[in-house]
Design a protein around this motif. Structure first.
Motif, short mmCIF file in Angstrom:
data_model
loop_
_atom_site.label_atom_id
_atom_site.label_comp_id
_atom_site.label_asym_id
_atom_site.label_seq_id
_atom_site.Cartn_x
_atom_site.Cartn_y
_atom_site.Cartn_z
N PRO A 1 6.37 3.21 -13.26
CA PRO A 1 5.66 3.08 -11.99
C PRO A 1 6.15 1.83 -11.27
CG PRO A 1 4.14 3.55 -13.78
CD PRO A 1 5.45 3.24 -14.42
N TYR A 2 6.31 1.92 -9.97
CA TYR A 2 6.83 0.77 -9.22
C TYR A 2 5.72 -0.24 -8.97
CZ TYR A 2 8.56 -2.09 -5.39
OH TYR A 2 8.92 -3.15 -4.60
N LEU A 3 5.98 -1.48 -9.34
CA LEU A 3 5.07 -2.59 -9.08
C LEU A 3 5.74 -3.51 -8.07
CD1 LEU A 3 3.83 -3.35 -12.72
CD2 LEU A 3 2.66 -2.03 -10.94
N PHE A 4 5.13 -3.65 -6.93
CA PHE A 4 5.73 -4.44 -5.85
C PHE A 4 5.96 -5.88 -6.26
CE2 PHE A 4 5.27 -7.32 -2.25
CZ PHE A 4 6.24 -6.83 -1.39
N ASN A 5 7.13 -6.40 -5.86
CA ASN A 5 7.46 -7.80 -6.06
C ASN A 5 7.85 -8.37 -4.70
OD1 ASN A 5 9.11 -10.22 -6.59
ND2 ASN A 5 8.94 -9.62 -8.73
N VAL A 6 7.36 -9.57 -4.41
CA VAL A 6 7.65 -10.18 -3.10
C VAL A 6 9.15 -10.26 -2.84
CG1 VAL A 6 7.41 -12.27 -1.70
CG2 VAL A 6 5.51 -11.50 -3.13
N ALA A 7 9.94 -10.42 -3.90
CA ALA A 7 11.39 -10.51 -3.72
C ALA A 7 12.00 -9.21 -3.21
CB ALA A 7 12.04 -10.90 -5.06
N TYR B 1 0.82 -1.21 0.00
CA TYR B 1 0.00 0.00 0.00
C TYR B 1 0.86 1.26 0.00
CZ TYR B 1 -3.16 3.71 1.39
OH TYR B 1 -3.85 4.88 1.43
N LYS B 2 1.86 1.28 0.85
CA LYS B 2 2.67 2.50 0.97
C LYS B 2 3.40 2.82 -0.32
CE LYS B 2 6.14 4.74 3.85
NZ LYS B 2 6.92 4.66 5.09
N TYR B 3 3.98 1.81 -0.96
CA TYR B 3 4.73 2.02 -2.19
C TYR B 3 3.91 1.58 -3.41
CZ TYR B 3 8.70 2.91 0.84
OH TYR B 3 9.55 3.45 1.79
N ARG B 4 2.67 2.00 -3.44
CA ARG B 4 1.80 1.67 -4.56
C ARG B 4 2.20 2.47 -5.81
NH1 ARG B 4 -0.46 4.77 -0.77
NH2 ARG B 4 -1.69 6.63 -1.37
N PRO B 5 1.86 2.01 -7.01
CA PRO B 5 2.30 2.66 -8.25
C PRO B 5 1.89 4.12 -8.38
CG PRO B 5 1.38 0.49 -8.71
CD PRO B 5 1.08 0.78 -7.27
N GLU B 6 0.76 4.51 -7.80
CA GLU B 6 0.29 5.90 -7.95
C GLU B 6 1.22 6.91 -7.29
OE1 GLU B 6 -2.85 3.81 -6.00
OE2 GLU B 6 -1.59 2.83 -7.51
N VAL B 7 2.00 6.47 -6.29
CA VAL B 7 2.85 7.42 -5.58
C VAL B 7 4.33 7.04 -5.62
CG1 VAL B 7 1.02 8.18 -4.02
CG2 VAL B 7 2.47 6.23 -3.38
N THR B 8 4.69 5.99 -6.35
CA THR B 8 6.07 5.50 -6.35
C THR B 8 6.58 5.29 -7.76
OG1 THR B 8 5.52 4.30 -4.31
CG2 THR B 8 7.64 3.82 -5.33
N ILE B 9 7.77 5.84 -8.04
CA ILE B 9 8.43 5.67 -9.33
C ILE B 9 9.68 4.82 -9.11
CG2 ILE B 9 9.64 6.84 -11.21
CD1 ILE B 9 7.94 9.30 -10.64
#
Length: 323
Positions: free
Chosen positions: A260-266, A187-195
């Protein structure tokens, strides 16, 4: 070899102080025989290093008011619970020790939306309150002690909430980061606010990335850089609209590739503050001015690289490539 007079004095004072309570130590320091500079220095050093953790962090109304006087302390409140110490520091850059005469301050977290900043000079604290008056990210006022504050002063932050304080470093400077669970990070590093910034053509540092994003720092937005490794970093924004504008601007920059940053479990390992920044597999080794080689450090300013970092940076920012 016989101990020097200074060592004898230190040992004697330590022996005496170790048998006394904190209050008794205060009285001992006031005693005329301990009023020479050498004795007071030993007393201060003993109290900072040798007192038990419990005693050192047992805040009282008197100690809070002494260390956080109203005229020099600014209470920062009603800001986002996602904020960290770095975000508060960004707001206070003009008042840091290298930016203003007798500048510098110390931050003390009380809870996840409230912190104190104590300054050296009264006029500096008042200027901070005036300057932050127009901020849409934080409210600021002179700190006035309340009895309920002792609960916050005598607690530290953990991933699961607050516990009794056990560390000076944690109590004084740690931000109340609300856990390192996957759901929170997503949630914190979701694509809308994270590059995501990646594939740098030359060694870059935090200051370089901050320069690229400088125009997007304003009263309604903070930009925080989060490094994964020497060739990959995140830019986190408080304002989604500003993040979208920055993404469009950086698409023409030669220094970075963006998306845009897309979270990866790694990536979870990068969000653990105890993990050091990882090496980059396949990253070219840089030649140093001494003729040796090694990976460039992102936090070291150096003109030694054969990439001519400064010239490339100036060229890339002055002559953006058309998409």
């Amino acid at each position: 070899m016989e101990p020097t007079p200074e060592v004898q004095l230190r040992n004697a004072l330590c022996d005496v102080l170790s048998t006394k309570t904190v209050a008794a130590q205060d009285e001992f320091i006031k005693f005329p025989s301990a009023h020479d500079e050498a004795a007071e220095n030993v007393v201060r050093r003993f109290r900072s290093l040798s007192m038990s953790t419990k005693e050192r962090h047992a805040w009282t109304e008197e100690s809070v008011k002494r260390k956080y006087p109203t005229d020099k302390t600014v209470e920062l409140h009603e800001f986002s619970s996602d904020f960290e110490t770095a975000d508060l520091n960004q707001m206070l850059v003009p008042y840091q020790h290298h930016q203003s005469e007798r500048g510098g301050y110390r931050i003390k977290w009380l809870n996840d939306t409230r912190a104190l900043a104590v300054f050296r000079r009264t006029e500096t604290a008042q200027r901070v309150i005036e300057d932050l008056g127009s901020s849409r990210l934080v409210n600021a006022k002179n700190y006035v002690f309340q009895a309920g504050d002792l609960d916050d002063f005598n607690k530290k932050y953990t991933g699961d909430g607050v516990q009794p304080a056990v560390s000076a470093a944690t109590s004084e400077t740690a931000s109340p980061y609300p856990g390192f669970d996957e759901e929170h990070i997503r949630y914190k590093y979701r694509p809308e606010v994270t590059i995501e910034l990646h594939e740098f053509p030359c060694p870059l540092e935090t200051t370089d990335l901050q320069k690229l994003l400088a125009k997007h720092k304003r009263s309604d937005n903070i930009v925080r850089i989060k490094w994964f490794n020497r060739n990959r970093a995140l830019a986190w924004f408080t304002n989604p609209q500003v993040a979208a504008e920055a993404l469009d601007d950086l698409k023409t920059c030669e220094l970075v590739h963006v998306k845009p940053y897309l979270f990866n479990v790694a990536d979870m390992k990068y969000f653990n503050p105890e993990n050091k920044m990882s090496e980059v597999g396949g990253l070219a080794r840089r030649r140093t001015i001494s003729g040796g080689s090694g990976l460039a450090r992102r936090n070291t300013v150096s003109g030694a690289s054969h990439y001519h970092r400064g010239q490339l940076y100036a060229s890339a920012t002055a002559n953006p490539v058309n998409p």
